[in-house]
Design a protein around this motif. Structure first.
Motif, short mmCIF file in Angstrom:
data_model
loop_
_atom_site.label_atom_id
_atom_site.label_comp_id
_atom_site.label_asym_id
_atom_site.label_seq_id
_atom_site.Cartn_x
_atom_site.Cartn_y
_atom_site.Cartn_z
N LEU A 59 -35.82 0.33 15.42
CA LEU A 59 -36.86 0.10 14.44
C LEU A 59 -37.79 1.31 14.28
N ARG A 60 -37.81 2.19 15.28
CA ARG A 60 -38.64 3.40 15.19
C ARG A 60 -37.94 4.53 14.44
N LEU A 61 -36.65 4.37 14.15
CA LEU A 61 -35.90 5.40 13.44
C LEU A 61 -36.30 5.46 11.98
N THR A 62 -36.05 6.62 11.35
CA THR A 62 -36.23 6.72 9.91
C THR A 62 -35.15 5.91 9.21
N GLU A 63 -35.32 5.65 7.93
CA GLU A 63 -34.32 4.90 7.17
C GLU A 63 -32.96 5.59 7.22
N ALA A 64 -32.96 6.91 7.11
CA ALA A 64 -31.70 7.66 7.16
C ALA A 64 -31.05 7.54 8.54
N GLU A 65 -31.87 7.60 9.58
CA GLU A 65 -31.34 7.48 10.95
C GLU A 65 -30.80 6.07 11.20
N GLN A 66 -31.48 5.07 10.68
CA GLN A 66 -30.99 3.69 10.81
C GLN A 66 -29.65 3.53 10.11
N SER A 67 -29.53 4.11 8.93
CA SER A 67 -28.27 4.04 8.19
C SER A 67 -27.15 4.71 8.96
N ALA A 68 -27.43 5.85 9.57
CA ALA A 68 -26.42 6.55 10.36
C ALA A 68 -26.03 5.73 11.58
N ARG A 69 -26.99 5.04 12.20
CA ARG A 69 -26.73 4.24 13.40
C ARG A 69 -25.80 3.06 13.08
N THR A 70 -25.88 2.53 11.86
CA THR A 70 -25.07 1.36 11.50
C THR A 70 -23.84 1.74 10.68
N GLU A 71 -23.51 3.02 10.60
CA GLU A 71 -22.29 3.46 9.92
C GLU A 71 -21.08 3.10 10.79
N GLY A 72 -20.10 2.42 10.19
CA GLY A 72 -18.90 2.05 10.93
C GLY A 72 -19.10 0.92 11.92
N ILE A 73 -20.10 0.07 11.65
CA ILE A 73 -20.45 -1.03 12.56
C ILE A 73 -20.08 -2.36 11.91
N ASP A 74 -19.49 -3.27 12.70
CA ASP A 74 -19.10 -4.57 12.18
C ASP A 74 -19.78 -5.74 12.87
N ALA A 75 -20.68 -5.47 13.81
CA ALA A 75 -21.46 -6.55 14.43
C ALA A 75 -22.81 -6.00 14.84
N LEU A 76 -23.81 -6.84 14.72
CA LEU A 76 -25.18 -6.49 15.10
C LEU A 76 -25.72 -7.54 16.05
N LEU A 77 -26.64 -7.12 16.92
CA LEU A 77 -27.36 -8.09 17.75
C LEU A 77 -28.80 -7.66 17.89
N THR A 78 -29.67 -8.64 18.11
CA THR A 78 -31.09 -8.34 18.23
C THR A 78 -31.81 -9.46 18.97
N ASN A 79 -32.96 -9.09 19.57
CA ASN A 79 -33.93 -10.09 20.02
C ASN A 79 -35.31 -9.78 19.44
N GLU A 80 -35.32 -8.96 18.41
CA GLU A 80 -36.56 -8.62 17.70
C GLU A 80 -36.84 -9.70 16.65
N THR A 81 -38.09 -10.14 16.58
CA THR A 81 -38.46 -11.15 15.60
C THR A 81 -38.87 -10.51 14.28
N GLY A 82 -38.73 -11.28 13.22
CA GLY A 82 -39.23 -10.85 11.93
C GLY A 82 -38.36 -9.89 11.16
N ILE A 83 -37.15 -9.62 11.65
CA ILE A 83 -36.21 -8.79 10.91
C ILE A 83 -34.93 -9.59 10.70
N CYS A 84 -34.15 -9.18 9.72
CA CYS A 84 -32.91 -9.89 9.41
C CYS A 84 -31.72 -9.00 9.72
N ILE A 85 -30.83 -9.49 10.58
CA ILE A 85 -29.56 -8.81 10.78
C ILE A 85 -28.48 -9.62 10.06
#
Length: 256
Positions: free
Chosen positions: A81-107
């Motif tokens: 969540l501290r990453l820039t939008e571009a960095e977040q996009s790069a982090r989720t490139e080629g990803i087919d599953a997400l997990l979180t325990n952060e509240t208030g966001i949608c995966i």
């Protein structure tokens, strides 16, 4: 404009859902609601639809990975969540599953016949979503997602609740021998998940339920929506009915 959602009753502490085709800005084969930026839709329409959905869900961020029919998993944590939008996009490139325990966001994950899986851990208030096409299913992404929840949050499979969302059902998922062989070679119970008509048919929702139960998730805690995208392509996007240049369903979860 108001996105029309299919909601799932996992807990009063979460909002779990799948989008439908109704209530957005997209047109043509993307009409009306498509939030996926990787399928050829107009970028402005996608951005407007995402904002509509974010406001409807009352969340701060929608996380939508660029999926590749693989088994890559990404944790959406405080560092993400501290990453820039571009960095977040790069982090989720080629990803087919997400997990979180952060509240208030949608995966969430995007599908249009493939199987979306939403998993909630009420004990640790953590969640995961997975995109399971036939390749991802063969790669056991549902199983790997549960294992990742175990290692990341200490999740116990017997405490997990899951939804298997709108996808193509067995009567419409006709496949070639090579797909049948891929499932057979990975040890799937073929007498249970496949049937022969003119060609083989594979039951993707049942395959993924079998993977979840093999990890210890109780069958009574797995909700099969039984919503067929192929049969209900007027309500849910279906690549087999509408072509690949059409919209995508977004299935997600928000922790409250």
């Amino acid at each position: 404009m108001n996105p029309v959602l299919t909601y799932y009753n996992l807990s009063d502490r979460v909002t779990a859902f799948s989008t439908t085709r109704q209530g957005g800005f997209s047109v043509g084969s993307y009409a009306n609601f498509n939030a996926n930026a990787y399928c050829g839709d107009d970028a402005e329409h996608v951005a407007c639809n995402r904002e509509l959905l974010r406001l409807k869900l009352r969340c701060g961020l929608l996380v939508i990975p660029h999926q590749v029919h693989g088994d890559g998993i990404c944790e959406v944590d405080a560092d993400y969540l501290r990453l820039t939008e571009a960095e977040q996009s790069a982090r989720t490139e080629g990803i087919d599953a997400l997990l979180t325990n952060e509240t208030g966001i949608c995966i969430g994950v995007s599908t249009a016949d493939c199987t979306p899986i939403i998993i909630y851990d009420p004990e640790h208030h953590a969640a995961a979503v997975a995109h399971a096409g036939w390749r991802g299913t063969v790669a056991r992404i549902a199983e790997k997602t549960v294992a990742r929840m175990q290692s990341t949050y200490g999740s116990r499979p017997e405490q997990l609740h899951a939804v298997i969302g709108p996808c193509i059902t067995v009567k419409n998922f006709e496949v070639g021998d090579e797909v049948y062989d891929a499932f057979a070679s990975e040890g799937f119970p073929m007498s249970l998940i496949a049937r022969r008509e003119e060609k083989w048919h594979i039951d993707l929702p049942l395959c993924n339920e079998w993977l979840l139960t093999s990890m210890g998730v109780p069958g009574t805690q797995i909700h099969q929506t039984a919503l067929c995208t192929y049969d209900q392509c007027d309500r849910y996007f279906s690549a087999r009915r509408l072509g690949i240049h059409s919209g995508r369903i977004y299935s997600g979860i928000v922790l409250r």
